[in-house]
Design a protein around this motif. Structure first.
Motif, PDB file in Angstrom:
ATOM      1  N   GLY A  17      43.588  48.550 -14.716  1.00  0.00           N
ATOM      2  CA  GLY A  17      43.516  47.938 -13.394  1.00  0.00           C
ATOM      3  C   GLY A  17      44.391  48.601 -12.351  1.00  0.00           C
ATOM      4  O   GLY A  17      44.201  48.384 -11.157  1.00  0.00           O
ATOM      5  N   PHE A  56      41.908  55.701 -11.199  1.00  0.00           N
ATOM      6  CA  PHE A  56      40.486  55.480 -11.491  1.00  0.00           C
ATOM      7  C   PHE A  56      40.128  53.998 -11.416  1.00  0.00           C
ATOM      8  O   PHE A  56      39.111  53.627 -10.841  1.00  0.00           O
ATOM      9  N   ARG A  59      41.493  51.735  -9.665  1.00  0.00           N
ATOM     10  CA  ARG A  59      41.520  51.237  -8.292  1.00  0.00           C
ATOM     11  C   ARG A  59      40.218  51.518  -7.554  1.00  0.00           C
ATOM     12  O   ARG A  59      39.906  50.876  -6.554  1.00  0.00           O
ATOM     13  N   LYS A  60      39.479  52.535  -8.012  1.00  0.00           N
ATOM     14  CA  LYS A  60      38.151  52.723  -7.392  1.00  0.00           C
ATOM     15  C   LYS A  60      37.033  52.243  -8.322  1.00  0.00           C
ATOM     16  O   LYS A  60      35.901  52.727  -8.218  1.00  0.00           O
ATOM     17  N   GLN A  61      37.367  51.313  -9.204  1.00  0.00           N
ATOM     18  CA  GLN A  61      36.398  50.693 -10.107  1.00  0.00           C
ATOM     19  C   GLN A  61      35.739  51.683 -11.061  1.00  0.00           C
ATOM     20  O   GLN A  61      34.677  51.418 -11.599  1.00  0.00           O
ATOM     21  N   MET A  62      36.389  52.805 -11.281  1.00  0.00           N
ATOM     22  CA  MET A  62      35.875  53.777 -12.246  1.00  0.00           C
ATOM     23  C   MET A  62      36.595  53.524 -13.577  1.00  0.00           C
ATOM     24  O   MET A  62      37.290  54.383 -14.107  1.00  0.00           O
ATOM     25  N   TYR A  63      36.412  52.288 -14.072  1.00  0.00           N
ATOM     26  CA  TYR A  63      37.164  51.821 -15.246  1.00  0.00           C
ATOM     27  C   TYR A  63      36.919  52.690 -16.471  1.00  0.00           C
ATOM     28  O   TYR A  63      37.767  52.784 -17.342  1.00  0.00           O
ATOM     29  N   SER A  64      35.755  53.309 -16.535  1.00  0.00           N
ATOM     30  CA  SER A  64      35.440  54.132 -17.708  1.00  0.00           C
ATOM     31  C   SER A  64      36.445  55.268 -17.878  1.00  0.00           C
ATOM     32  O   SER A  64      36.608  55.781 -18.970  1.00  0.00           O
ATOM     33  N   HIS A  65      37.083  55.658 -16.803  1.00  0.00           N
ATOM     34  CA  HIS A  65      38.027  56.765 -16.867  1.00  0.00           C
ATOM     35  C   HIS A  65      39.473  56.302 -16.739  1.00  0.00           C
ATOM     36  O   HIS A  65      40.368  57.117 -16.484  1.00  0.00           O
ATOM     37  N   MET A  79      41.853  42.212 -17.053  1.00  0.00           N
ATOM     38  CA  MET A  79      40.864  43.083 -16.407  1.00  0.00           C
ATOM     39  C   MET A  79      39.580  43.226 -17.228  1.00  0.00           C
ATOM     40  O   MET A  79      38.552  43.617 -16.688  1.00  0.00           O
ATOM     41  N   SER A  80      39.624  42.971 -18.518  1.00  0.00           N
ATOM     42  CA  SER A  80      38.538  43.395 -19.396  1.00  0.00           C
ATOM     43  C   SER A  80      37.767  42.240 -20.026  1.00  0.00           C
ATOM     44  O   SER A  80      36.753  42.465 -20.699  1.00  0.00           O
ATOM     45  N   LEU A 102      29.547  57.366 -17.240  1.00  0.00           N
ATOM     46  CA  LEU A 102      29.858  56.486 -18.348  1.00  0.00           C
ATOM     47  C   LEU A 102      30.014  55.117 -17.706  1.00  0.00           C
ATOM     48  O   LEU A 102      30.666  54.980 -16.673  1.00  0.00           O
ATOM     49  N   ASP A 141      31.010  51.772 -16.172  1.00  0.00           N
ATOM     50  CA  ASP A 141      32.309  51.246 -15.778  1.00  0.00           C
ATOM     51  C   ASP A 141      32.394  49.735 -15.985  1.00  0.00           C
ATOM     52  O   ASP A 141      33.465  49.168 -15.959  1.00  0.00           O
TER      53      ASP A 141
END
Lengths: 346, 346, 346, 346
Positions: D91, D95, D97-103, D130-131, D290, D292
């Protein structure tokens, strides 16, 4: 510790307060090295901000050094040099997930508002992992205070919301610190024209130095006419309101081009007239925003790349002990020619 | 030929007029098969539209068959079945190049306004290549009249500007034809909630059939409260104003969620209060737009795919000779329950 | 008139040709004052462009003066000074309506390809209203030739498609004229880093002068490593391919950051390997584009505002009679250090 | 507790393992009520995923009930019913912070990969705030397992990246569970055409029921021809690759319209040929991603609104003790006609 407090008499007062402590596992306590005063602080002193009550330590901007961190803080440790965002963000609520940190349901603008702020020797900052930023070695730390609030505000509320674009035309109404922050960051997008409008010739002169292509002294009440002349009667693609009163917001409506955007930065205390009878068919947008400071990482990069030099927004410097003089100076900007005034507790 | 004319007495009148002729190489003359009346036509009759003067043949919507084309028209020939956009677009000016056809510097909304319109046996349409659309064989031509103005208006000004998105919440204030057009096309984006607000229970019943998830009868003055209750106090992501008076525009301000968009469709005759004192920090957008009809090709595809059935917006049918009755019926919608009324010259 | 022709022998030849005439009502005939040679012209001479056959007058860039216009041309008249887009756009087809002029079903890149081009004393330009642009009085007309193709190509295909943003990192592979055009226009968006990669130290030196923050001589085959070092192993947000061979396109794949964009400018003659086995989960985008020249009006504004000075891309000047020498110079850029060479028929 | 483990022999094995415990303050331990098998799990068993080593409990999807939470978890408590994202997100990193959670640099896809997964009676989930996602009362919990991975994957990687839009044309190559998830969520945007391509007539029949407007059996090697015929030779606006081999990726290149987007969902093990020699001037985009799972909250809303019914993706049900049979069934989908198989530990 020493702190600047919103006193019952509605004045700022230097008081002795206990050093803050960690109260939640996500907190950090920061030793403040530099802070500043915001126009909002003056509003608090006037009693305009209901959530901020007497006894509050003011201030929501600043840089400093980590003194201690709570058990769940993973990104920071004692001794780290940090920038503090004016917005505290939990990071997990629905608003934070879309980077609308200003509306965080557990945070938002709380520093120097609903909890004690940064105009002190130490400050407790909640949600440290989300709300603090590492300062790279060798950076001008004092200048980075401009990234806590004023530069992201000008950029996010004015420039990004206003969709400033290469070759476009921009008018900024109000050449105070917020207007200047918008003026500066608007240049990230290379508009062809940036017209600065204000009543104060001194501020307009500064605006010219900061990159305005044209300045208009609006004291004759003919600013709208002047803008239309400069734009071949088309109006501007982006009008940024950086004052916060009905008259300036209505000026934006007069100068906006068909298809353009009015981006509001100003803090407003009363309604304005929205002239839908002339605007309904003009394909315009009007935006409002409380700064989210989501662009702080990006602003760090532009500062490191020397695209901007935030230090130029600083006009005066004070110690914490001189805090009352700092408020005096900032509160009388027309006379003192103050932009941002730095207060350095240590 | 027969035509419905805005007479000096402020009434609609069936008159004999000469058949129009090609006057510019880009013109077409179209034999009108079906047209309709717009709320704007009623405004013209009341004298609210300064550009439309007595003697004008009204109407800016319709389908028909090409009767003749000018020398430079390349996409159409005599006998082609066509839909007419309510907006005439030169295609080459700066506004047309960004699909902002409504502000075409040589055209825009001129049909039935500054030049004679479609409520006649024949009509001259300028910029034919840009402003007419081929009707595919076998299409329901009468139903496609809804694509001249009302469906693109609801879609462009309400749904697109309002950024309706999957899972989002939408409120539409006003369940007249424009509101229903927005209601329908909002469903292209699968919002979770579409709340329809109106004073007329009949229209709300139709809205329910057209896909509204909730309806609110606002005659008790408590619509805002009802919306907040339906949205767990958050307000709606998109509020679409489809009436055109200050009260409904202000209702939109009361029900908009932080981060949401108010999209105006209504034709407004006076200013509204914009409550910047509560909205300045709410991260909202307000948009206005005169329909550009840039989405007509897309709407054709959705009609062909049966995503929408425009015919459902048609409530009454008249011949051109019955034009005055058609205006009567459309002008008294509360009583006649009229939605869109079709006038068929041939 | 004199013209440079793609001769049967595969060479450029100066020939006498009849002056072109208006053949469609939307045409203009332009007296060419300055034109230039594009890399694509060299491809034609090599026989790589199937649509361009021997006998064709080459050239798709230039400025000039209107000599005559067809009956339906409304924006231009004899004597007007104009810039010619390399793309001819009908303005009304589905592609033109979304500003994808390169794929206009009636035009596109036809000048100097399927119809005679601009490397002549006169040229016929179809769809004049959409494809010509007025040159403001006092402008440097010769310099504006850079707006016909090369600057919009670098900007649209490289910078816009590549989503260059304030504070971001950019790598441009290839420092020829196209790469330099991208380098220049990337600066409209104030990226923090622009890394220029080429084999030619001379071009890298020019790149440095044109605003590159870092340059990499890739002749040692270690460019990828160097980029990763400069970006703390993250790779770049935008990688712009401006060469047109598999090796450089694959280099872009090695240096792109997760979430980044590879924007292709190069004209490719064969497939490249796309390493989906490493890229499938990297959230990247790859874009291709034939220039649409939709941004010419915007580029005019930035040129007028002195944000860019297109004249800096010009390295050599020739008369039309010296056309063969001009091709010689441009075709041996490594030796002659040519950037863009101007040919002035009059 | 019982768990399904990737054994040294490369098979799935039911083993006894100790119940997991909280190891970081942000963890939760969840009692799994329903989980499922992903195609990626089969890849792990084949040894294709280097990060997943023998001994690992597999599984990254599922719903369950909170058993315990770490000290810093604020959104969940023992007894809460939750959906688990396949992606663990800190979170706070750049990555996230721009909702690119996969990374996420501290998480990403780690469950059932680098840490033990959900195919067990209990699972430890890092970054719980967050998950994990609250399941509303009364929801079909088993069906919501489809929101852990497969529906967000189809939607984010295929539909969002592919820019599916009202009236547009879409082709989906591969009618397995991922292709069907894309098919379903594509309908959020009301495209006019969705063409489903596969070798298996059974899956095509299901696709037809799930909303495909056309299906193409590609076993004759003529799928590209068939798509071009269905689209009047234009190709499709969006081509979604949902198989993961070079042949299907190259098919996408053959059927993409000028201006269109190829959105990759497939997990690829080797490079594909990118035909830049035909695509360089076609204005296309190619995207990879991938998942997110940033759209889980939105998918919850559409599920609650009955826009989608995730239960339809479930074809078989097993207990945890029957886990090996579940893998057998899912691994032989062509024969067993399996879509998603549910494994219910409790």
């Amino acid at each position: 510790m020493k702190a600047l407090v919103y006193s019952k008499s509605g004045k700022i007062a230097l008081e002795d307060r206990p050093k803050p402590e960690i109260t939640a596992p996500g907190d950090a306590v920061v030793r403040v090295t530099h802070t500043t005063i915001c126009g909002t602080d003056l509003h608090i002193l006037k009693g305009d901000v209901a959530t901020a009550t007497p006894g509050r330590i003011l201030g929501h901007e600043g840089v400093g050094v980590i003194d201690s961190v709570g058990a769940s803080v993973t990104s920071f440790k004692k001794g780290d040099h940090v920038l503090m965002s004016c917005v505290s963000a939990c990071g997990t609520c629905a608003f934070c997930r879309k980077q609308m940190y200003s509306h965080c349901i557990h945070g938002g603008w709380i520093l120097g508002n609903t909890i004690d702020g940064t105009q002190a020797e130490f400050v407790r900052t909640p949600f440290a992992d989300m709300s603090l930023y590492h300062i790279p070695k060798g950076a001008d730390e004092e200048a980075l205070v401009m990234l806590s609030d004023i530069l992201p505000t000008g950029f996010e509320c004015g420039v990004l919301n206003g969709k400033v674009a290469p070759g476009s035309s921009v008018a900024i109404v109000g050449a105070g610190p917020e207007g200047l922050a918008a003026l500066w960051t608007a240049q990230f997008y290379s508009p062809a024209t940036i017209i600065m409008i204000d009543l104060d010739p001194n501020r307009l002169a500064i605006a010219k130095k900061f990159g305005a292509t044209d300045v208009i002294d609006s004291s004759d009440g003919k600013a709208a006419k002047a803008v239309m002349k400069l734009t071949d009667k088309a109006g501007v693609d982006t009008a940024i309101e950086a004052v916060g009163i009905p008259a300036t917001f209505e000026l934006c409506q007069q100068i906006i081009a068909a298809g353009g955007t009015i981006a509001n930065i100003g803090v407003h205390g009363k309604p304005a007239s929205l002239h839908l009878e002339t605007l309904w068919d003009r394909n315009i947008a009007i935006t409002t925003r409380l700064v989210d400071t989501a662009t702080i990482p990006m602003l760090f990069k532009t500062a490191a790349a020397k695209t901007i030099d935030p230090a130029l927004l600083i006009s005066h410097r004070f110690t914490l002990a001189e805090g009352e003089a700092a408020y005096e100076t900032f509160g009388n900007a027309a006379k003192t020619r103050a932009l941002k005034v730095i207060i350095s507790p240590s």
